[in-house]
Write a protein that holds these residues in place. Structure first.
Motif, PDB file in Angstrom:
ATOM      1  N   GLN A 145       0.848  -1.181   0.000  1.00 15.49           N
ATOM      2  CA  GLN A 145       0.000   0.000   0.000  1.00 15.49           C
ATOM      3  C   GLN A 145       0.890   1.239   0.000  1.00 15.49           C
ATOM      4  O   GLN A 145       2.119   1.154   0.134  1.00 15.49           O
ATOM      5  CB  GLN A 145      -0.912  -0.008   1.221  1.00 15.49           C
ATOM      6  N   ALA A 146       0.261   2.425  -0.118  1.00 17.48           N
ATOM      7  CA  ALA A 146       1.045   3.664  -0.155  1.00 17.48           C
ATOM      8  C   ALA A 146       1.857   3.842   1.126  1.00 17.48           C
ATOM      9  O   ALA A 146       3.015   4.268   1.090  1.00 17.48           O
ATOM     10  CB  ALA A 146       0.115   4.857  -0.362  1.00 17.48           C
ATOM     11  N   SER A 147       1.245   3.521   2.276  1.00 15.17           N
ATOM     12  CA  SER A 147       1.970   3.676   3.543  1.00 15.17           C
ATOM     13  C   SER A 147       3.136   2.691   3.628  1.00 15.17           C
ATOM     14  O   SER A 147       4.197   3.025   4.179  1.00 15.17           O
ATOM     15  CB  SER A 147       1.019   3.479   4.719  1.00 15.17           C
ATOM     16  N   ASP A 148       2.981   1.479   3.084  1.00  7.42           N
ATOM     17  CA  ASP A 148       4.081   0.502   3.076  1.00  7.42           C
ATOM     18  C   ASP A 148       5.233   0.996   2.216  1.00  7.42           C
ATOM     19  O   ASP A 148       6.409   0.894   2.594  1.00  7.42           O
ATOM     20  CB  ASP A 148       3.597  -0.848   2.535  1.00  7.42           C
ATOM     21  N   LEU A 149       4.883   1.535   1.058  1.00  8.16           N
ATOM     22  CA  LEU A 149       5.908   2.047   0.156  1.00  8.16           C
ATOM     23  C   LEU A 149       6.653   3.214   0.800  1.00  8.16           C
ATOM     24  O   LEU A 149       7.879   3.322   0.704  1.00  8.16           O
ATOM     25  CB  LEU A 149       5.256   2.489  -1.158  1.00  8.16           C
ATOM     26  N   GLY A 150       5.888   4.088   1.462  1.00  7.15           N
ATOM     27  CA  GLY A 150       6.522   5.205   2.155  1.00  7.15           C
ATOM     28  C   GLY A 150       7.447   4.735   3.263  1.00  7.15           C
ATOM     29  O   GLY A 150       8.528   5.290   3.472  1.00  7.15           O
ATOM     30  N   LEU A 151       7.044   3.699   3.993  1.00  9.31           N
ATOM     31  CA  LEU A 151       7.885   3.170   5.063  1.00  9.31           C
ATOM     32  C   LEU A 151       9.136   2.512   4.503  1.00  9.31           C
ATOM     33  O   LEU A 151      10.234   2.665   5.059  1.00  9.31           O
ATOM     34  CB  LEU A 151       7.093   2.166   5.903  1.00  9.31           C
ATOM     35  N   LEU A 152       9.009   1.787   3.397  1.00  6.99           N
ATOM     36  CA  LEU A 152      10.164   1.131   2.789  1.00  6.99           C
ATOM     37  C   LEU A 152      11.184   2.168   2.322  1.00  6.99           C
ATOM     38  O   LEU A 152      12.388   2.032   2.584  1.00  6.99           O
ATOM     39  CB  LEU A 152       9.718   0.265   1.605  1.00  6.99           C
ATOM     40  N   ALA A 153      10.706   3.205   1.643  1.00  4.62           N
ATOM     41  CA  ALA A 153      11.613   4.266   1.206  1.00  4.62           C
ATOM     42  C   ALA A 153      12.164   5.031   2.400  1.00  4.62           C
ATOM     43  O   ALA A 153      13.343   5.388   2.454  1.00  4.62           O
ATOM     44  CB  ALA A 153      10.888   5.216   0.251  1.00  4.62           C
ATOM     45  N   GLY A 154      11.296   5.277   3.390  1.00  6.48           N
ATOM     46  CA  GLY A 154      11.722   6.021   4.563  1.00  6.48           C
ATOM     47  C   GLY A 154      12.678   5.252   5.440  1.00  6.48           C
ATOM     48  O   GLY A 154      13.420   5.856   6.227  1.00  6.48           O
ATOM     49  N   GLY A 155      12.693   3.906   5.348  1.00  2.00           N
ATOM     50  CA  GLY A 155      13.617   3.123   6.151  1.00  2.00           C
ATOM     51  C   GLY A 155      15.064   3.504   5.901  1.00  2.00           C
ATOM     52  O   GLY A 155      15.894   3.498   6.820  1.00  2.00           O
ATOM     53  N   TYR A 156      15.384   3.823   4.649  1.00  8.64           N
ATOM     54  CA  TYR A 156      16.728   4.297   4.305  1.00  8.64           C
ATOM     55  C   TYR A 156      17.067   5.537   5.128  1.00  8.64           C
ATOM     56  O   TYR A 156      18.141   5.637   5.726  1.00  8.64           O
ATOM     57  CB  TYR A 156      16.761   4.608   2.811  1.00  8.64           C
ATOM     58  N   PHE A 157      16.132   6.490   5.192  1.00  4.08           N
ATOM     59  CA  PHE A 157      16.390   7.739   5.892  1.00  4.08           C
ATOM     60  C   PHE A 157      16.378   7.549   7.411  1.00  4.08           C
ATOM     61  O   PHE A 157      17.071   8.261   8.126  1.00  4.08           O
ATOM     62  CB  PHE A 157      15.359   8.778   5.463  1.00  4.08           C
ATOM     63  N   PHE A 158      15.607   6.582   7.879  1.00  2.00           N
ATOM     64  CA  PHE A 158      15.625   6.263   9.301  1.00  2.00           C
ATOM     65  C   PHE A 158      17.008   5.751   9.701  1.00  2.00           C
ATOM     66  O   PHE A 158      17.590   6.191  10.704  1.00  2.00           O
ATOM     67  CB  PHE A 158      14.555   5.223   9.623  1.00  2.00           C
ATOM     68  N   GLY A 159      17.554   4.823   8.906  1.00  3.01           N
ATOM     69  CA  GLY A 159      18.902   4.337   9.174  1.00  3.01           C
ATOM     70  C   GLY A 159      19.930   5.451   9.077  1.00  3.01           C
ATOM     71  O   GLY A 159      20.870   5.526   9.889  1.00  3.01           O
ATOM     72  N   PHE A 160      19.750   6.313   8.123  1.00  2.00           N
ATOM     73  CA  PHE A 160      20.627   7.469   7.942  1.00  2.00           C
ATOM     74  C   PHE A 160      20.622   8.337   9.189  1.00  2.00           C
ATOM     75  O   PHE A 160      21.663   8.747   9.699  1.00  2.00           O
ATOM     76  CB  PHE A 160      20.123   8.259   6.731  1.00  2.00           C
TER      77      PHE A 160
END
Length: 427
Positions: free
Chosen positions: A60-75
């Motif tokens: 879903q859109a929220s899943d996609l946002g979380l997957l992309a955002g995971g990179y920035f969370f680790g950052f």
């Protein structure tokens, strides 16, 4: 790119405030630029891969946002210790250690068989590449003159835009040959190549003081950096406006083009290519004119106050036009937002050289926390409006409108600080 005369051997340690010779500065820039190019490519590739990943994993859109955002969370997780390590051990040692983690992250993504595995790999990759911009900017604070620092910063961001461009059509062309798993194996190998270049070309870091304060002068802690008036003035626009620009560029422009504007995946990749090409040109231009602006006394905060509203005009047009708003308007928004990128080297120059790593990393934490929050929040708002019965187009337009309002509020907070400090400096 110019630098004041200094040592010509890249392997020789460079003392504090000893500027690199021009040829050495160019080679150091190129070594760092390859790593940052790959960092930006990995960061942005989720926008191009979103149709494939969504179909394969039913995201879903929220899943996609979380997957992309995971990179920035680790950052964001690494930024506070990263600044201390950069000031203590220097850019070369720190970035080489971090890139080892990036190689593992790319390999883990290539081997992942579930959404949880992909998310964990994205977080790991974000942690691994989190030094790819902060390391060179910390080195430039010591190795380059102030005007040249502004140019080098803009051209590093231009290199990042090259990576963004490479994440669009070139990735789309490689997908039938390699698949998304093969693509990440290739990225892991290229990161190893960049590590070899950095090890060979980047100068060592020489200490001139106690641990944690490699340069002469009093050590500056994170508390003092966070309380610094200039730093606090830049926080709102760093979090919302800068973070939002990257969130759009690396993810949400793609789904908008497919789900709202009716683009095919190939057309969306072409649109992302156009957006990132415009960003590349914008950062190249900033690199050309920044030294001239500095010599004329035009401060970054003044340019931000004048230029950032251009991005609000573009957002308003996107919300108003809906399905008729294609990639050129998203490019206009992103280019208008590049004014806020001037804040990054300005923050470093506002604080002592021995605190450059910590100042840059603290501000980068603000930016990447903003990217993570904005990237995930837009997906949550889109899904929330959809649950209320709104159409897909209306849900996306509503989410962009909410984001635009947040951008305006952040700009208002910046303006209050800017005007207060301007009045204080005149007094």
């Amino acid at each position: 790119m110019s630098a004041a005369p200094g040592r010509s051997q890249a392997s020789t340690p460079v003392p504090e405030n000893e500027w690199l010779a021009p040829r050495t500065a160019v080679w150091v820039f190129m070594a760092f630029a390859l790593a940052y190019f790959l960092s930006a490519l990995v960061r942005a590739v989720t926008a191009t891969l979103s149709p494939v990943l969504s179909a394969e994993l039913a995201l879903q859109a929220s899943d996609l946002g979380l997957l992309a955002g995971g990179y920035f969370f680790g950052f964001a997780l690494t930024q506070m210790p990263l600044g201390t390590w950069l000031d203590r051990y220097g850019p070369r040692r720190v970035i080489l250690a971090f890139l080892c983690v990036a190689v593992l992250g790319c390999a883990a993504f290539a081997m992942a068989t579930s959404f949880a595995g992909l998310l964990a790999a994205r977080v790991l990759t974000g942690m691994g590449v989190s030094a790819c911009l902060m390391a060179p900017l910390t080195g430039y604070r010591r190795w380059l003159s102030p005007a040249t620092q502004m140019r080098a910063n803009s051209w590093m961001l231009m290199t990042g835009s090259f990576g963004m461009v490479a994440s669009t059509l070139p990735v789309q062309w490689l997908m039938p040959l390699l698949g998304w798993r093969g693509l990440f194996w290739l990225l892991a190998g290229l990161v190893v190549v960049s590590m070899l270049g950095i090890a060979a070309l980047v100068p060592a870091w020489r200490h001139h003081g106690s641990a944690g304060a490699p340069a002469a002068g009093r050590a500056v802690g994170y508390g003092e950096i966070w309380r610094h008036p200039y730093f606090r003035q830049m926080v709102p626009i760093g979090f919302v406006n800068y973070g939002g620009m990257v969130a759009v560029q690396t993810l949400w422009a793609g789904p908008w083009m497919v789900k709202v504007a009716g683009y095919t995946p190939d057309q969306s990749a072409l649109g992302l290519f156009g957006i990132n090409l415009c960003m590349l040109a914008a950062f190249w231009l900033w690199g050309v004119i920044n030294p001239h602006l500095a010599h004329r006394g035009l401060l970054p905060e003044r340019l931000i106050a004048w230029g950032l509203p251009l991005s609000f005009v573009a957002l308003g047009a996107i919300v108003g036009l809906g399905a008729d708003a294609g990639w050129p308007l998203w490019a206009a928004f992103c280019v208008g937002s590049t004014f806020v990128a001037l804040s990054q080297p300005a923050v470093a120059q506002a604080l002592p050289p021995q605190a450059a790593g910590r100042a840059l990393s603290a501000f980068n934490l603000v930016i990447f926390a903003g990217i993570f929050v904005v990237q995930w929040s837009i997906g949550l708002v889109v899904d929330a409006f959809g649950a209320m019965g709104w159409s897909t187009e209306a849900s996306f337009r509503g989410a962009v409108a909410v984001f635009g309002l947040c951008c305006l509020l952040a700009y208002g907070g910046f303006l209050r600080g800017y005007r207060r400090h301007a009045i204080a400096s005149r007094g």
